[in-house]
Scaffold this motif. Structure first.
Motif, PDB file in Angstrom:
ATOM      1  N   GLN A  33       0.844  -1.180   0.000  1.00 54.11           N
ATOM      2  CA  GLN A  33       0.000   0.000   0.000  1.00 54.11           C
ATOM      3  C   GLN A  33       0.887   1.240   0.000  1.00 54.11           C
ATOM      4  OE1 GLN A  33      -2.285  -0.487   3.598  1.00 54.11           O
ATOM      5  NE2 GLN A  33      -3.690  -1.944   2.678  1.00 54.11           N
ATOM      6  N   TYR A  35       0.741   5.447   1.072  1.00 56.18           N
ATOM      7  CA  TYR A  35       0.045   6.490   1.823  1.00 56.18           C
ATOM      8  C   TYR A  35       0.785   7.803   1.621  1.00 56.18           C
ATOM      9  CZ  TYR A  35      -2.404   2.759   4.335  1.00 56.18           C
ATOM     10  OH  TYR A  35      -3.183   1.668   4.662  1.00 56.18           O
ATOM     11  N   GLN A  37       1.273  11.586   3.573  1.00 57.70           N
ATOM     12  CA  GLN A  37       1.062  12.376   4.779  1.00 57.70           C
ATOM     13  C   GLN A  37       1.523  13.800   4.505  1.00 57.70           C
ATOM     14  OE1 GLN A  37       3.265  11.123   8.295  1.00 57.70           O
ATOM     15  NE2 GLN A  37       1.707  11.954   9.662  1.00 57.70           N
ATOM     16  N   GLY A  40       2.049  18.100   8.961  1.00 60.47           N
ATOM     17  CA  GLY A  40       1.079  18.364  10.019  1.00 60.47           C
ATOM     18  C   GLY A  40      -0.185  17.530   9.929  1.00 60.47           C
ATOM     19  N   HIS A  42      -2.261  13.590   8.827  1.00 62.86           N
ATOM     20  CA  HIS A  42      -2.180  12.176   9.110  1.00 62.86           C
ATOM     21  C   HIS A  42      -2.079  11.406   7.802  1.00 62.86           C
ATOM     22  CE1 HIS A  42      -6.443  13.104   8.497  1.00 62.86           C
ATOM     23  NE2 HIS A  42      -6.573  11.890   8.043  1.00 62.86           N
ATOM     24  N   PRO A  43      -1.602  10.180   7.837  1.00 63.17           N
ATOM     25  CA  PRO A  43      -1.464   9.413   6.593  1.00 63.17           C
ATOM     26  C   PRO A  43      -2.816   9.158   5.939  1.00 63.17           C
ATOM     27  CG  PRO A  43      -0.173   8.436   8.355  1.00 63.17           C
ATOM     28  CD  PRO A  43      -1.058   9.462   8.992  1.00 63.17           C
ATOM     29  N   PHE A  45      -4.560   6.994   2.719  1.00 61.66           N
ATOM     30  CA  PHE A  45      -4.382   5.888   1.790  1.00 61.66           C
ATOM     31  C   PHE A  45      -4.450   6.387   0.348  1.00 61.66           C
ATOM     32  CE2 PHE A  45      -4.760   1.486   0.494  1.00 61.66           C
ATOM     33  CZ  PHE A  45      -5.612   1.487  -0.586  1.00 61.66           C
ATOM     34  N   GLN A  48      -3.590   0.365  -3.204  1.00 63.22           N
ATOM     35  CA  GLN A  48      -3.083  -0.946  -2.826  1.00 63.22           C
ATOM     36  C   GLN A  48      -2.794  -1.749  -4.087  1.00 63.22           C
ATOM     37  OE1 GLN A  48      -4.252  -3.607   0.637  1.00 63.22           O
ATOM     38  NE2 GLN A  48      -5.488  -4.524  -0.991  1.00 63.22           N
ATOM     39  N   PHE A  88       4.634   7.073   2.164  1.00 57.69           N
ATOM     40  CA  PHE A  88       4.983   5.832   2.844  1.00 57.69           C
ATOM     41  C   PHE A  88       4.484   4.640   2.044  1.00 57.69           C
ATOM     42  CE2 PHE A  88       6.398   7.365   6.934  1.00 57.69           C
ATOM     43  CZ  PHE A  88       5.706   8.556   7.139  1.00 57.69           C
ATOM     44  N   PRO A  99      -0.375  -3.948   7.967  1.00 58.14           N
ATOM     45  CA  PRO A  99       0.771  -3.429   7.195  1.00 58.14           C
ATOM     46  C   PRO A  99       1.866  -2.880   8.112  1.00 58.14           C
ATOM     47  CG  PRO A  99      -1.317  -2.453   6.472  1.00 58.14           C
ATOM     48  CD  PRO A  99      -1.583  -3.146   7.760  1.00 58.14           C
ATOM     49  N   PHE A 101       5.006  -0.210   7.995  1.00 55.73           N
ATOM     50  CA  PHE A 101       5.326   0.969   7.204  1.00 55.73           C
ATOM     51  C   PHE A 101       6.821   1.096   6.951  1.00 55.73           C
ATOM     52  CE2 PHE A 101       1.477   3.500   6.722  1.00 55.73           C
ATOM     53  CZ  PHE A 101       0.602   2.765   7.503  1.00 55.73           C
ATOM     54  N   GLY A 102       7.149   1.546   5.727  1.00 51.05           N
ATOM     55  CA  GLY A 102       8.507   1.955   5.440  1.00 51.05           C
ATOM     56  C   GLY A 102       8.804   3.268   6.134  1.00 51.05           C
ATOM     57  N   ARG A 103      10.048   3.733   6.059  1.00 50.01           N
ATOM     58  CA  ARG A 103      10.425   4.940   6.787  1.00 50.01           C
ATOM     59  C   ARG A 103       9.908   6.205   6.123  1.00 50.01           C
ATOM     60  NH1 ARG A 103      16.785   5.697   6.861  1.00 50.01           N
ATOM     61  NH2 ARG A 103      16.077   7.305   8.257  1.00 50.01           N
ATOM     62  N   GLY A 104       9.451   6.079   4.872  1.00 44.84           N
ATOM     63  CA  GLY A 104       8.879   7.217   4.179  1.00 44.84           C
ATOM     64  C   GLY A 104       9.891   8.016   3.376  1.00 44.84           C
TER      65      GLY A 104
ATOM     66  N   SER B  42       8.839   7.218  10.880  1.00 46.51           N
ATOM     67  CA  SER B  42       7.739   6.455  10.306  1.00 46.51           C
ATOM     68  C   SER B  42       6.718   6.100  11.390  1.00 46.51           C
ATOM     69  CB  SER B  42       8.282   5.189   9.654  1.00 46.51           C
ATOM     70  OG  SER B  42       7.249   4.481   9.002  1.00 46.51           O
ATOM     71  N   LEU B  43       5.743   5.319  10.995  1.00 49.36           N
ATOM     72  CA  LEU B  43       4.709   4.892  11.933  1.00 49.36           C
ATOM     73  C   LEU B  43       5.084   3.532  12.514  1.00 49.36           C
ATOM     74  CD1 LEU B  43       3.215   6.489   9.409  1.00 49.36           C
ATOM     75  CD2 LEU B  43       1.235   6.001  10.821  1.00 49.36           C
ATOM     76  N   LEU B  92      -1.472   7.881  16.906  1.00 50.22           N
ATOM     77  CA  LEU B  92      -2.521   7.793  15.892  1.00 50.22           C
ATOM     78  C   LEU B  92      -3.374   6.549  16.089  1.00 50.22           C
ATOM     79  CD1 LEU B  92       0.066   8.637  13.220  1.00 50.22           C
ATOM     80  CD2 LEU B  92      -2.085   9.866  13.208  1.00 50.22           C
ATOM     81  N   GLU B 102      -7.544  -1.236   3.534  1.00 57.13           N
ATOM     82  CA  GLU B 102      -7.074   0.142   3.687  1.00 57.13           C
ATOM     83  C   GLU B 102      -7.111   0.558   5.155  1.00 57.13           C
ATOM     84  OE1 GLU B 102      -9.454   2.756   1.400  1.00 57.13           O
ATOM     85  OE2 GLU B 102      -8.759   4.581   2.398  1.00 57.13           O
ATOM     86  N   LEU B 103      -6.062   1.258   5.582  1.00 58.74           N
ATOM     87  CA  LEU B 103      -6.023   1.819   6.925  1.00 58.74           C
ATOM     88  C   LEU B 103      -6.524   3.256   6.890  1.00 58.74           C
ATOM     89  CD1 LEU B 103      -2.548   0.657   8.299  1.00 58.74           C
ATOM     90  CD2 LEU B 103      -4.761   0.082   9.277  1.00 58.74           C
ATOM     91  N   PHE B 105      -6.830   6.639   9.292  1.00 61.44           N
ATOM     92  CA  PHE B 105      -6.200   7.192  10.486  1.00 61.44           C
ATOM     93  C   PHE B 105      -7.008   8.347  11.049  1.00 61.44           C
ATOM     94  CE2 PHE B 105      -2.127   5.082  10.761  1.00 61.44           C
ATOM     95  CZ  PHE B 105      -1.957   4.560   9.499  1.00 61.44           C
ATOM     96  N   GLY B 106      -6.962   8.449  12.379  1.00 62.92           N
ATOM     97  CA  GLY B 106      -7.421   9.657  13.004  1.00 62.92           C
ATOM     98  C   GLY B 106      -6.408  10.764  12.746  1.00 62.92           C
ATOM     99  N   GLU B 107      -6.740  11.956  13.181  1.00 62.60           N
ATOM    100  CA  GLU B 107      -5.864  13.089  12.895  1.00 62.60           C
ATOM    101  C   GLU B 107      -4.657  13.142  13.815  1.00 62.60           C
ATOM    102  OE1 GLU B 107      -8.937  15.920  10.548  1.00 62.60           O
ATOM    103  OE2 GLU B 107      -7.799  16.756  12.214  1.00 62.60           O
ATOM    104  N   ARG B 110      -0.844  14.931  19.282  1.00 65.82           N
ATOM    105  CA  ARG B 110       0.570  15.322  19.401  1.00 65.82           C
ATOM    106  C   ARG B 110       0.889  15.605  20.850  1.00 65.82           C
ATOM    107  NH1 ARG B 110       4.275  17.471  15.701  1.00 65.82           N
ATOM    108  NH2 ARG B 110       2.627  17.455  14.130  1.00 65.82           N
TER     109      ARG B 110
END
Lengths: 111, 114
Positions: A33, A35, A37, A40, A42-43, A45, A48, A88, A99, A101-104, B42-43, B92, B102-103, B105-107, B110
């Motif tokens: 997948q 994503y 971001q 500031g 969020h990721p 999608f 896929q 990502f 999933p 995640f890669g480091r981006g 990353s996450l 998150l 598909e994932l 996410f919330g916002e 922080r």
């Protein structure tokens, strides 16, 4: 969990130039997948890929999944300032559905 | 799709205190997760929040530090306990759609720990 290596970590481009980020795994992936971001944010999608050799397009974005299902790429044609953000890849493998995640890759577009 | 409300959106906390983050989803979902994203990183998956039972933690994360509740299929909380500056991060909440994988996410929340 499954590790996916993503390069480059950062990429500076002039607006209008192309951009590519790559993801690689040492093992076969069930799917991959992508994503985005925004700074500031969020990721979110994007797409896929599931099939070996699959190629999908979303406007200026082209996503590829390798024949061996061990690598993937995201290519952006003619970048715009709205493309700024971190991209990502995320992949599940084996019996896991979650999933990793890669480091981006952070894309910086200079106007 | 899923709409996820997460709060607080940000907070500044003192060392040694605990903070609970709430995650509300607009529909019933089976798979709910908590991720951490350290600055510029990353996450990282903290745990899977299981409805009606104990959360499943990933390597490096323990229940005493990150207790999680999941009382129903639309709500979960993550507590960051006994915080230190190393816990400064974005946390998150995420849900997985079974049909697409598909994932969502919330916002994010922080946290800054002083």
């Amino acid at each position: 969990g499954q590790q996916v290596m993503q390069i480059p970590q950062y990429q500076h481009v002039q607006e209008g130039e192309d951009f590519t980020t790559y993801c690689n795994s040492s093992t076969t992936l069930s799917n991959i997948q992508w994503y985005k971001q925004r700074p500031g944010g969020h990721p979110v999608f994007l797409i896929q890929l599931v099939k070996s050799g699959e190629v999908k397009k979303q406007k200026r974005l082209t996503f590829q999944f390798g024949e061996a299902k061990k690598n993937s790429s995201l290519h952006i044609t003619a970048t715009q300032t709205t493309d700024v953000g971190t991209y990502f890849c995320a992949a599940a493998s084996g019996g896991s559905y979650i999933p990793t995640f890669g480091r981006g890759t952070s894309l910086i577009v200079h106007p | 799709s899923a709409v996820i409300s997460q709060k607080p959106s940000r907070d500044i906390c003192q060392r040694g205190t605990s903070l609970t983050i709430q995650c509300q989803v607009d529909s019933q979902v089976t798979m709910m997760f908590w991720y951490r994203q350290q600055p510029g990183q990353s996450l990282t998956l903290i745990a899977t929040a299981n409805q009606g039972s104990e959360a499943t933690y990933e390597s490096g994360f323990v229940i005493d530090k990150f207790p999680i509740s999941r009382p129903n299929l639309t709500f979960s909380t993550l507590t960051v306990s006994n915080m230190s500056p190393e816990d400064s991060s974005i946390y998150l909440c995420s849900v997985l759609t079974a049909n697409t994988g598909e994932l969502f996410f919330g916002e994010g929340s922080r946290l800054t720990v002083l």
